[in-house]
Design an enzyme around this catalytic site. Structure first.
Site, PDB file in Angstrom:
ATOM      1  N   TRP A   1       1.850  -5.467   1.536  1.00 18.24           N
ATOM      2  CA  TRP A   1       1.871  -5.246   0.222  1.00 18.24           C
ATOM      3  C   TRP A   1       2.197  -6.280   0.491  1.00 18.24           C
ATOM      4  CZ3 TRP A   1       4.531  -2.169  -4.310  1.00 18.24           C
ATOM      5  CH2 TRP A   1       3.784  -2.747  -4.706  1.00 18.24           C
TER       6      TRP A   1
ATOM      7  N   ASP B   1       5.734   4.580   3.051  1.00 19.01           N
ATOM      8  CA  ASP B   1       5.019   4.690   2.015  1.00 19.01           C
ATOM      9  C   ASP B   1       4.218   4.752   1.178  1.00 19.01           C
ATOM     10  OD1 ASP B   1       4.569   3.555  -0.855  1.00 19.01           O
ATOM     11  OD2 ASP B   1       4.578   1.906  -0.916  1.00 19.01           O
TER      12      ASP B   1
ATOM     13  N   LYS C   1      -3.274   5.572  -7.883  1.00 19.57           N
ATOM     14  CA  LYS C   1      -4.185   5.688  -6.771  1.00 19.57           C
ATOM     15  C   LYS C   1      -5.016   7.016  -6.716  1.00 19.57           C
ATOM     16  CE  LYS C   1      -3.791   1.206  -5.556  1.00 19.57           C
ATOM     17  NZ  LYS C   1      -2.955   1.463  -6.313  1.00 19.57           N
TER      18      LYS C   1
END
Length: 430
Positions: free
Chosen positions: A160, A241, A277
């Site tokens: 990311w 993460d 999310k």
């Protein structure tokens, strides 16, 4: 009267006099920021801007990093709406402590470490509420800089894009390690293991717990076990993460398997968790940073330092999102509803992967598309080149990042055929 006139004249002269700045010499007030250049556009957010500016009725946005239903519309989960109704008018709006909601943090730790985790019972985890996963990563990066000032962070290629920004701005030197294999469109496991082995002992590594962003490529359970053992042999620190727990497979426990493996092997890890999310709380910015410590005493010390780092950043985290999470997770009925809804989201994404692959194969594409269904999570690393992506945009009004990352959340039964045909057209001569 004359005295008042003299005071006004003196004040007027002072306002017109150039002031002395920190940059040497005299400068007018209008010249402080003349050297500031426009920042480059964010590669992900820029896609949405271009999509919104396109008047074409055929336009498709598969660059968005948020879930959409099969009509391409944003979704608010029923469990969230119910939690909102229960909370409305029932609580105060006071500040949370610097470490955030203790209730939300405790419930969040159970998702990552397990309901019956010995580490939770023994109070060995230092944990604070954060500004979603981004805030958790940034807080940990600053903690790493302050207490391991000579360390660096190993980040996978690719990752990311904001990961690089976070550790850069925390002034932590970065190294990279192999992850994605372009030819197989899968994990470059041997190169990854070589990089882990060759890193200096006691290095920090950033790991994606599940649904690797942007590739959708995850190690198998057996590969995670091998990675964990090598980390142990090298005394590396693993920082996970976990932005997609539950959202990847539909099963939160399954998506936390990599973390559970490291815990079983005796690692002291760090975890970033987010509810953007998996609960659709994108704008609420609800997250958690946790660090597993040697004992309860060390956990108290680490948490106190995490809070001290948070204090000058944002003082304390927001209240409402934390209340929503707590309300859902502490109520068996709402939690059950959440688990059903997160599985619906995951299953829709998985279904769109299957449909996209089958559509490309039915068109007679000369390329292999197995990777579309082998990868998992919101994003598919398609293998499209930047030039092919540019053609998709200019000729078919299809928007995605130039690295070929497709957000499967933007793929629907209504546009998957159009998307497949466009991809076929720009790749059939490859």
């Amino acid at each position: 009267m004359a005295m008042a006139m003299m005071i006004r004249n003196a004040a007027s002269k002072r306002a017109m006099t150039p002031i002395s700045g920190d940059f040497g010499g005299l400068r007018s007030m209008s010249s402080w920021w003349k050297s500031v250049e426009p920042a480059p556009k964010d590669p992900i957010l820029g896609v949405t801007e271009a999509f919104l500016a396109d008047p074409s009725p055929e336009k498709v946005n598969v660059g968005v990093g948020a879930y959409r239903d099969d009509n391409g519309k944003p979704v608010v989960l029923e469990c969230v709406r119910e939690a909102e109704q229960r909370l409305a008018g029932s609580t105060f709006m006071e500040y949370l402590p610097m470490g955030g909601s203790a209730k939300m943090v405790d419930l969040t730790l159970k998702l990552a470490y397990g309901d019956n985790s010995e580490f939770i019972k023994d109070k060995r985890i230092a944990a604070v509420q954060t500004l979603s996963g981004t805030g958790a990563c940034r807080l940990f990066a600053d903690f790493q800089k302050r207490f391991c000032p000579g360390s660096q962070i190993y980040i996978p290629v690719p990752t990311w894009s904001n990961h690089h920004n976070i550790w850069r701005d925390a002034q932590v030197p970065q190294k990279t390690y192999h992850y994605y294999h372009p030819e197989t469109k899968g994990l470059d496991f041997s190169a990854l293991m070589d990089d882990v082995k060759n890193a200096p002992e006691g290095s920090f590594f950033l790991l994606h717990a599940c649904a690797h962003n942007p590739t959708g490529v995850d190690p198998t359970e057996e590969q995670w076990r091998e990675i964990s053992q090598l980390f142990k042999a090298k005394s590396h620190f693993a920082f996970f993460d976990m932005a997609y727990q539950g959202f990847a497979s539909g099963d939160p426990a399954r998506d936390a398997k990599s973390i559970r493996i490291f815990l079983e092997d005796g690692h002291h890890i760090g975890i970033s968790q987010s509810y953007a999310k998996n609960m659709g709380l994108y704008g609420q910015r609800v997250g958690c940073l946790s660090v597993l410590c040697e004992d309860a005493k060390q956990a108290v010390a680490v948490k106190s330092q995490l809070q001290q780092l948070a204090r000058p950043m944002y003082s304390n985290p927001p209240l409402h999102g934390a209340q929503l999470v707590s309300t859902i997770l502490e109520d068996p009925e709402l939690k059950s509803l959440w688990l059903k809804e997160v599985k619906v989201m995951a299953d829709r994404i998985i279904g769109m992967r299957t449909t996209l692959r089958e559509s490309l194969e039915k068109l007679g594409s000369p390329l292999p598309w197995e990777h579309v269904t082998k990868q998992i999570g919101m994003f598919c690393y398609s293998g499209l080149t930047p030039e092919q992506v540019d053609r998709l945009t200019s000729e078919y009004h299809i928007y995605m990042t130039r690295n070929g990352r497709i957000s499967m959340a933007g793929v629907t039964t209504g546009n998957v055929g159009y998307l497949a045909n466009a991809i076929h057209e720009v790749t059939k001569s490859s």
